[in-house]
Each structure stands twice: as structure tokens, then as C-alpha cells.
Design an enzyme around this catalytic site. Sequence first.
Site, PDB file in Angstrom:
ATOM      1  N   TYR A 582      -1.730  -9.475  -5.064  1.00  0.00           N
ATOM      2  CA  TYR A 582      -2.113  -8.550  -4.005  1.00  0.00           C
ATOM      3  C   TYR A 582      -1.337  -7.238  -4.150  1.00  0.00           C
ATOM      4  CZ  TYR A 582      -2.910  -7.093   0.898  1.00  0.00           C
ATOM      5  OH  TYR A 582      -3.257  -6.425   2.039  1.00  0.00           O
ATOM      6  N   LYS A 586      -2.528  -3.378  -4.822  1.00  0.00           N
ATOM      7  CA  LYS A 586      -2.276  -2.368  -3.783  1.00  0.00           C
ATOM      8  C   LYS A 586      -1.445  -1.213  -4.342  1.00  0.00           C
ATOM      9  CE  LYS A 586      -4.230  -4.011   0.047  1.00  0.00           C
ATOM     10  NZ  LYS A 586      -5.279  -3.260   0.768  1.00  0.00           N
TER      11      LYS A 586
END
Length: 684
Positions: A582, A586
Site C-alpha cells: 500500500y 501511495k
Amino acid sequence: MLSLWSDQWAEAAAAHYAAHGENEDVGQRIYSARLLGREPALVMHGGGNTSVKTTARDLYGEPVEVLRVKGSGWDLATIEPAGHPAVRRAPLLQLRRLQALSDEDMVNALRQNLLDSAAPNPSVEALLHAFLPHRFVDHTHAVAVCALVDQPGAEALAREVWGERVACVPYIMPGFALAKAAIEAWEANPDVEGLILLKHGVLTFGETARESYERMISLVDASERFIAARAPALGPIALPAPSAPASPQASQCLPVLRGELARLAASFGPPERWIFDLRSGPEVRQLADRADLPELARRGVSTPDHVIRTKAGPVVLPPADAADWRTGAAAALERFAQDYRAYFERHAARTGGKQRLDPLPRLAAIPGLGLAGIGRSAADAAVAADVGEAWAATLLRAEAVGRFEPVGEADLFDMEYWSLEQAKLGKTAEKRLARHVVAVTGAAGAIGSATARAFAAEGAEVALLDLDGAAATRAGQSVGGAALALACDVTDPASVRAAFEAIAARFGGLDVVVSNAGAAVTGAMADLPEAELRRSFELNFFGHQHVAQAALRVLRAQRRGGALLFNVSKQAVNPGPDFGAYGTAKAALLALMRQYALELGAEGVRVNAVNADRIRSGLLDAPAIAARAAARGVSEAQYMAGNLLGREVTAADVAQAFVSAALAQATTGGVFTVDGGNVAAMMR
Ligand SMILES: [Zn+2]
């Protein structure tokens, strides 16, 4: 047109309002006013008015003869007794002795005689209702009637259609003079069922609500039958159509039009942004595709008070498939504004002291597409579009019967610049993001739905995009208004492109995008299957890239800048264990945001990010909160408030950061951190 009268419902309405202290007359009045108001072929958007003569009690309990007449600001479809303020009737009848009465004095006389000084202003047609002796009076601008009275030989035509059932009143602007002309017409023909107001509408009256209503329906029905016999191809009047479904041409033309309209508006001062509502029903298309459209568009509105909704007529744009549509549209807009200014100059000297209104169109006719209403909000654009549809329906029928010749330019000017008409539009201050179209992805989630609500609360029109279309619709219902809900898979470029085309077709364009959709993929990097990492990048990086590209197609068509906002994450700058898939996506998204800021600055597109942390959402659900709090040996409340400010940060806080980023006119490439304060996650 069929009568919808039901004695049973009329009695039920009377009983309902009796329980609220209103007499039988008022109950019957509200019932039949609503019956008229619910039929768009009779009445639209505050048009039409109704009254009843009855008694009320004054402060001493003495009976007073009053006129209960529609007040300004009420719509017949939803009217309540408070929408029919009570005015003492005797002093109004006295006014008939006067030779003339200015509008200001008329309004003053009406207000002086209100039983409730806080009631809305009685209709500008109140004296017309007051002078007629009948207990119930109904007035509409029925489409079929207007098609017959907007004719060169309307009086002879009226005789042919309605025989001795009506008397005609020549066109006079509503107010004292029309009220006097109407009562004189009735006194000369006391057996008629109604009055035809040439180039304006129709009035019926009766001793009961039913009698007046049935006469209205019967006169309108006669006009519909007369037209149907002469123009069988047109079919029954069906108003209004829903907003046009998305089409490639609509999503190409409308943002160009919105941008060019903004450019033109900028030369007259703000506001520059407008919202559109395209209609493409069969009659609208039929009219928009006619070769004589440019000439028809200049004839005028079907009934004078529509001028405040649509000006005298639409701007006629090039056919949707024309080459170099932008240049043609810009030239047409420029011509419209020039013509409008010339029209103002022609009449301003005669009337004196008027302030010119903006010269921008409120209706656009696009051959191949239809008619677009133009307004300060989606609701306002819908009103213009509805009135535009009624205009099209009236014009086609008038032309089929004879020649559409509505009220002339000078009378239209008087109506448009009549202070009593302009008062109908209201002058409420606009919210900070009024006239903005905002798209939110991941809109069914905690942050997405809070963001959609926050933008709507600032006045924006909101499109909610979510992988789960049904959930987007539910979230849209919590937003209210004209919110548009769309199923959209941000990992599929075609799905994203279709969604942004639908937004452009629905509202006319786009101003702000909140690219929010995302989901965590967890696991230690050393053991993470590559497919999992790719899955995270598809959603948390490429998904945003797809959204940015699709949004830019619309923003670039407008050539008016815009705002791209990304939901990054504190993970981009302050990684946590097992969140590598993740966090790395990001971090790439943060770089993407900065890259776009660099490449789009010259176009006026601002690009910013929000870094949020520890928000109750799909990413951080109740079991996850419990587990993390337990792992740290603190309570859940302590865990959620574990930041410098010592307070839990909510989805609403994140939503406000997106709103702030949308409003920050001089900020691009910035990150708005929303985590209650966390030194390790501070930007550096
Ligand atoms: Zn009227």
C-alpha cells in the site's frame, strides 16, 4: 387532457386542512391548486395562480371577507394554505375606482391588507382574482392554450376553438391594468366559463373548486383536440423529459460550451461557472434539428413570465457534429451577448434607470443534441430546461396550426425588467463552491461519502463514483439534490472514461476531482506475492492515473483550469510494517501528484494531496482498531486520539481538507496532512 378530480380526495383534503384550522373553502382550494400544479402541460415552476374568496376571523373574532390568493415563492404543485395568504377583499375592490395604479402602489395596497403581515407578497395577478366575483379562480399558462393564443389571428382562432365559452383579453402586462381589462371583459360576457389572455394564458372561474377546475381542463382539452386534428403527427404533450442520457457528442460539446461561456462571462465579471441540463426528448430534438431554428429562436417565449427563466430565447449553436465546434459555439455566444446588449439599449431609454442584466443565454439549442438549460445550479438549470421544453412544445404546435407569434420584444423587455418578476428569482448569496461540479471516487466509503456531503454542503454539484454502483446511489441519497451516482472501476480506463463522460453530459463539465478510491493490501514485502503488489499498484497508483487522465480530458475541453485532489496516505511518507504494498503505491501516487502539479500549472489546474491517518473506514474497521489498541496496551479511544491534538480524526475532517484544497487558489503540489499531528508523518 383528462380531469383528475376526485370528490373523495377533495373531501379528504378539506378534512385534513380543517384539522389545521382552515375552512372547507381553503381545503378545496389547496386540493385543486395542487391538481393543476402537478400537470406540467398546465403549470410550471411557480407559474399559474389560484384563489378563493372566503371568510376569515380578525383579532376580535369578527368575520372578514378575504381573498386567499397564491403568494409569491410558492409552487402550485406543493402549495399549502400558507401559500394562499389572506387579503381583505373590500379595500381591494375599492381600487377598481382608480384610473391607474403603479406596481409599487399595488404591492403596497396588497401588503397593507394582508391579515398576516408576515405573509408572502400576494401574486402580481391578485387584483385580477379580486375583481372577478367568482368564489374560485384558476389561472394557467397551459401549453396547448399558449400555442393558440401566440398567433397573429388569435382572437378569431379562439372563437373557432372555444366558441362563446370564453372572452378574450388583449395582451397587457400583469398588474392593475390587466385586472381592469379582465373584469371588463367578463362584465361584457358574464356567461363565459373563462377568459383567454392573449399571448399569455387562460383563466377559469366557478362557484366551486371543482367547477373552476373542470372548466380549465375542458378549455385546455378543447385546445389540445383542436391542435391534434391539425397536427396529428405531434401526439400528446409529454413534459418534461428527464436529463438526456450520456452520449459521446454531449460529453464532447458541453464542456467546450461551458468553457466558452465562462470565457464570455469573464468579460462581464463573475460569475463565470454555469451548470447545464441537456434535454433530448423527441420534440426538443425535432425543434433543434429544424432548418429554420435560428429564426424561430428569435420569436420569443411562449408566455411572458418565462422570460426570466430563459431570456427571450436560446442561443443557437452549431450542429453537434460540425467541424471546429468550439469556434462556431464561441461566435454564437458572442453574437447572443451582443444582440442582448442591443436589445437592452433599444428599450432601456424608454424605461429609464434599469440596470442591464448579464447578457448570457439560459438556454442553448444544439442541432443533433437538443436543448440545454443553463443555470447557477443543477436545480436552476433544470428549471430553464423545463421551460425550454414547454417553449419547444408550444412553438411546434403553434407552427403546425399557423404561425408562432408570441408577445413582442418591447413587452418582453418590460416583463424581463419588471422588478416584481425579478423578485421571483431571489438574490440569495451563493455558497463557496456553488456552480462547481465535483467528482469523488470511492464515494460509497467513509471518506468518500463524507467528502461528497462536504462539497454538496458548500453548494457544489456532486458526482459519486464507486465500484459498487448501488452503494454509490445510496451515498448519493445522503447527499441529496441532483447528485449523480455512477458505477466506476478505477482500475479500468474505459470505465473511468465513461464515468467522466457521463458527468460532462449530465452537468456540462467538471471543476474538482477527488481521486479517493483505494484499499490496503497487506503483508511483509519479503514474502509478498508479486501479484498482490501489482494489485495494490493497479488500484492505489494506476487507478488515480486513470482518473486524472479522464478528468483532464474534460478540464482541457473547458480550458478553465480545475483542481485534481488525491487521497494519498501517511504511508507515503511514514511507512508502517506490513503496509509496504500500500505504502509504496501511495509513495508513487505522491510523486504522481507532484508531477501533475508541475505539468499542469500553466493550464491553471491545481493538483494537491491529502494525507490522512487513523480514520475509521473500510481500511481501519472496528476489529482492526481493537487489535491495534490491544497491541499498544491502550484503550480504543486512546489509540484513536493518539496524536498531538489528542483527538480522534474523522472522515468529516478529511472531507474538510479536500474542500480547503479545492478552495486554495494559490496552492499546487501541496499536501494537506489530516492526522491530528504526528511528527513522524510530517512533510519534509
Ligand atoms: Zn399569468
